[in-house]
Scaffold this motif. Structure first.
Motif, short mmCIF file in Angstrom:
data_model
loop_
_atom_site.label_atom_id
_atom_site.label_comp_id
_atom_site.label_asym_id
_atom_site.label_seq_id
_atom_site.Cartn_x
_atom_site.Cartn_y
_atom_site.Cartn_z
N GLN A 52 -4.44 3.18 -2.76
CA GLN A 52 -3.41 3.24 -3.80
C GLN A 52 -2.29 2.29 -3.42
OE1 GLN A 52 -2.36 7.17 -5.14
NE2 GLN A 52 -0.24 6.62 -5.61
N GLY A 53 -1.85 1.48 -4.39
CA GLY A 53 -0.84 0.48 -4.08
C GLY A 53 0.58 0.98 -4.14
N LEU A 54 0.91 1.82 -5.12
CA LEU A 54 2.29 2.24 -5.35
C LEU A 54 2.40 3.76 -5.39
CD1 LEU A 54 3.17 -0.28 -8.23
CD2 LEU A 54 3.72 -0.52 -5.80
N PRO A 55 3.52 4.31 -4.93
CA PRO A 55 3.73 5.76 -5.01
C PRO A 55 4.02 6.18 -6.46
CG PRO A 55 5.70 4.68 -4.20
CD PRO A 55 4.65 3.61 -4.32
N PRO A 56 4.06 7.48 -6.74
CA PRO A 56 4.43 7.92 -8.09
C PRO A 56 5.81 7.37 -8.46
CG PRO A 56 3.63 9.77 -6.77
CD PRO A 56 3.79 8.61 -5.85
N HIS A 57 5.92 6.80 -9.64
CA HIS A 57 7.19 6.20 -10.06
C HIS A 57 7.22 6.10 -11.58
CE1 HIS A 57 4.43 2.76 -10.13
NE2 HIS A 57 5.27 2.19 -11.01
N TYR A 58 8.39 5.74 -12.10
CA TYR A 58 8.49 5.42 -13.52
C TYR A 58 9.20 4.08 -13.68
CZ TYR A 58 13.20 7.59 -13.17
OH TYR A 58 14.49 7.93 -12.81
N ARG B 289 16.13 3.87 -18.09
CA ARG B 289 16.73 2.53 -18.10
C ARG B 289 16.59 1.82 -16.76
NH1 ARG B 289 20.10 0.79 -21.89
NH2 ARG B 289 21.34 -0.36 -20.36
N GLU B 290 15.90 2.45 -15.80
CA GLU B 290 15.72 1.81 -14.51
C GLU B 290 14.45 2.32 -13.84
OE1 GLU B 290 19.19 2.79 -12.32
OE2 GLU B 290 18.76 4.94 -12.24
N TYR B 291 13.93 1.53 -12.89
CA TYR B 291 12.76 1.91 -12.10
C TYR B 291 13.18 2.95 -11.06
CZ TYR B 291 9.31 1.40 -8.31
OH TYR B 291 8.40 1.64 -7.33
N ASN B 292 12.28 3.91 -10.79
CA ASN B 292 12.59 4.88 -9.75
C ASN B 292 11.30 5.50 -9.22
OD1 ASN B 292 14.61 6.24 -8.19
ND2 ASN B 292 14.15 8.10 -9.33
N VAL B 293 11.26 5.76 -7.91
CA VAL B 293 10.15 6.46 -7.27
C VAL B 293 10.45 7.96 -7.31
CG1 VAL B 293 8.92 6.82 -5.10
CG2 VAL B 293 9.56 4.51 -5.80
N GLU B 294 9.42 8.76 -7.61
CA GLU B 294 9.60 10.21 -7.67
C GLU B 294 8.74 10.87 -6.60
OE1 GLU B 294 11.73 11.81 -9.13
OE2 GLU B 294 12.00 11.37 -11.24
N PRO B 295 9.29 11.79 -5.81
CA PRO B 295 8.50 12.47 -4.78
C PRO B 295 7.46 13.41 -5.40
CG PRO B 295 10.73 13.41 -4.92
CD PRO B 295 10.71 12.21 -5.81
N GLU B 296 6.34 13.56 -4.71
CA GLU B 296 5.23 14.38 -5.21
C GLU B 296 5.68 15.82 -5.51
OE1 GLU B 296 1.97 13.86 -5.80
OE2 GLU B 296 1.36 12.05 -4.73
N ASP B 297 6.56 16.38 -4.68
CA ASP B 297 6.92 17.79 -4.85
C ASP B 297 7.83 18.02 -6.06
OD1 ASP B 297 9.22 16.61 -3.91
OD2 ASP B 297 9.43 17.86 -2.13
N ARG B 298 8.27 16.92 -6.71
CA ARG B 298 9.16 17.08 -7.87
C ARG B 298 8.44 16.91 -9.19
NH1 ARG B 298 14.21 13.28 -9.72
NH2 ARG B 298 15.09 14.72 -11.24
N ILE B 299 7.32 16.20 -9.20
CA ILE B 299 6.73 15.79 -10.48
C ILE B 299 5.77 16.82 -11.06
CG2 ILE B 299 7.02 13.35 -9.99
CD1 ILE B 299 4.17 13.18 -9.11
N ARG C 191 0.84 -1.18 0.00
CA ARG C 191 0.00 0.00 0.00
C ARG C 191 0.88 1.24 0.00
NH1 ARG C 191 -4.90 1.84 4.16
NH2 ARG C 191 -5.55 3.61 2.87
N CYS C 192 0.44 2.26 -0.69
CA CYS C 192 1.16 3.53 -0.69
C CYS C 192 0.74 4.33 0.55
CB CYS C 192 0.83 4.31 -1.96
SG CYS C 192 1.63 5.94 -2.05
N VAL C 193 1.71 4.62 1.40
CA VAL C 193 1.47 5.38 2.63
C VAL C 193 2.41 6.57 2.66
CG1 VAL C 193 1.44 5.32 5.15
CG2 VAL C 193 0.76 3.28 3.86
N SER C 194 1.85 7.78 2.67
CA SER C 194 2.64 9.03 2.71
C SER C 194 3.71 9.06 1.62
CB SER C 194 3.30 9.19 4.09
OG SER C 194 2.32 9.21 5.11
N GLY C 195 3.31 8.64 0.41
CA GLY C 195 4.21 8.71 -0.74
C GLY C 195 5.25 7.61 -0.80
N LYS C 196 5.12 6.61 0.09
CA LYS C 196 6.09 5.51 0.08
C LYS C 196 5.36 4.17 0.00
CE LYS C 196 9.66 7.95 2.71
NZ LYS C 196 10.55 7.93 3.91
#
Length: 474
Positions: free
Chosen positions: A172-178, A205-215, A102-107
């Motif tokens: 929501q299961g996952l935080p913002p990511h690519y 070329r890799e998976y990464n989580v992005e913080p809400e304040d950056r996207i 579960r996504c909790v507080s962006g994580k």
């Protein structure tokens, strides 16, 4: 798309006996399985194939909202929440087969238990903790997804993986990511609220989580309903939740093109190109400067290296055949076998023996490749997918390879050694290359017309391929 490695202990042993599975909630297919191309065209319909690759592929998201009951029923038959109960009884394990998160507080918060999945516990976490159930590689268990992904692997010439996500309402299961894959999402049950954002790393070329304040703000925001399809390129930042008022959402993410870029191909092809060019070009056989390997600063060598790279580029212009080191082998070793059904008989040579006056054609053309490798001195191989065509292949291996597809093992080396024995292919002198290409590229060909110097070579080549069930006599 999850990488093939990971902690997947004894997956073949645990699931091999479950090859034959009951068909659940079958629905008429709305996809065309006539060919890999027709399957892809029907998947993105009504968008034209040419339009998709011109305007969307690796460039921007595509949303296809269908509002079609027939498509919705077919998508729902691919995987449902109700299927989990039966699948859990077959022996699923946390981490290997199922993640609970579960996504909790962006994580991302992982709520996995230890060991084997108990359905009642899984449903309790789903209902009470509002946890998302992530089911890994459902094509191992669901035949229709196997058919879809096998055809897509043929179409793209790249491995195709999948995950099912089942998320309860207001969660929501996952935080913002690519991700590092091209993504096709099929909405199966319920509704999902999606937000997409501009990539910070285009074609990542890799998976990464992005913080809400950056996207920043979403570039796209919409609700997916059953029968809808969403595509977005690797690197696209995304997050999704199930709206309140919708009991739950189920979607399958089908993904491809992991580590399949020009950069990856160069890394794969350059060793063979250097190997071949060094035979003819003395400049590549000259010694490097004394103590070069001991130096910290090698900037003085860049001019010489640039010159040698230009010589390689010139050599490439006249190159007859690029030697693939790993990419072809990795694809052919790990891809799905043809979906012939678990009840199909093992393939064995049959029918007429090929003679000089015979007409032949390649079987399972989409599952055969021709390789010229750096370690094959003046040799060429024709390889096929593990577990299909070839002596010793059949139902048992067909199903075990399917059930470890995209899963990896704890001991990748041992696993790949075993697969390599099944995919070594037939090895021929390099002079057979043109004849093999004839067979591979033609709908049919006469044995006597093969591009070889003697009738004996032509018959021997045809007989070798026939013995391994790679060709049939018409």
């Amino acid at each position: 798309m999850p990488k093939k490695g990971g902690k997947i202990a004894e997956v073949a042993k645990e699931t091999q006996a479950q090859c034959k599975r009951p068909k659940l909630d079958a629905a008429p297919s709305v996809l065309s399985f006539e060919s890999p191309a027709s399957l892809f065209r029907s998947l993105i319909s009504p968008i034209e194939e040419e339009v998709f690759f011109r305007d969307y592929w690796e460039q921007k998201p595509l949303l296809v909202q269908r509002n079609d009951d027939l498509v919705a029923a077919y998508y729902q038959s691919l995987f449902q929440l109700s299927h989990l109960k039966g699948l859990c009884s077959q022996g699923l394990y946390y981490g290997r087969d199922v993640n609970v998160c579960r996504c909790v507080s962006g994580k991302k918060k992982v709520l996995n238990k230890e060991g084997r999945v108990n359905y009642m516990q899984l449903k309790k976490d789903f209902d009470q903790k509002k946890a998302t159930i992530q089911f890994h590689q459902p094509q191992r268990f669901k035949e229709e997804l196997w058919k879809i992904q096998e055809k897509l692997e043929c179409y793209f010439g790249s491995l195709v993986g999948s995950n099912v996500y089942i998320t309860p309402q207001g969660s929501q299961g996952l935080p913002p990511h690519y991700d590092d894959v091209e993504v096709f999402i099929l909405q199966l049950e319920g509704e999902k609220h999606w937000r997409l954002y501009k990539p910070t790393v285009p074609l990542a070329r890799e998976y990464n989580v992005e913080p809400e304040d950056r996207i920043g703000s979403p570039t796209h925001e919409f609700i997916l309903k059953p029968g809808d399809l969403l595509y977005f390129p690797r690197g696209t930042i995304h997050q999704a939740d199930t709206p309140h008022g919708i009991s739950y959402s189920t979607h399958v993410t089908i993904s491809t093109y992991q580590n399949n870029s020009w950069g990856d191909f160069l890394l794969d092809a350059i060793p063979g190109l250097v190997f071949d060019t060094a035979r003819e070009d003395v400049a590549l056989r000259m010694s490097i400067p004394r103590q070069l390997l001991m130096q910290v600063n090698t900037a003085d060598c860049t001019k010489k290296l640039s010159s040698l790279l230009r010589r390689l580029a010139d050599s490439l212009e006249s190159c007859r055949e690029l030697r693939s080191a790993d990419m072809k082998k990795d694809f052919i070793m790990h891809r799905l076998p043809p979906c012939l059904g678990c009840d199909s008989d093992p393939l064995t040579p049959g029918g007429k023996l090929p003679k000089l006056d015979s007409k032949i054609r390649l079987q399972f053309r989409d599952h055969a490749i021709i390789t010229v490798e750096p370690d094959q001195e003046n040799a060429v191989s024709m390889r096929s997918s593990p577990c299909m065509p070839g002596v010793g292949s059949g139902r048992h291996v067909n199903c075990s390879v399917r059930e470890t597809h995209m899963m990896g093992t704890e001991d990748d080396t041992a696993s790949e050694d075993g697969l390599a024995q099944q995919t070594h292919g037939l090895r021929f002198p390099l002079s057979y290359l043109d004849a093999l290409k004839q067979i591979w590229s033609s709908s049919s060909v006469n044995v006597k017309e093969l591009n070889l110097t003697s009738d004996e070579e032509k018959e021997n080549l045809a007989l070798s391929l026939w013995t391994e069930c790679l060709i049939e006599v018409l």
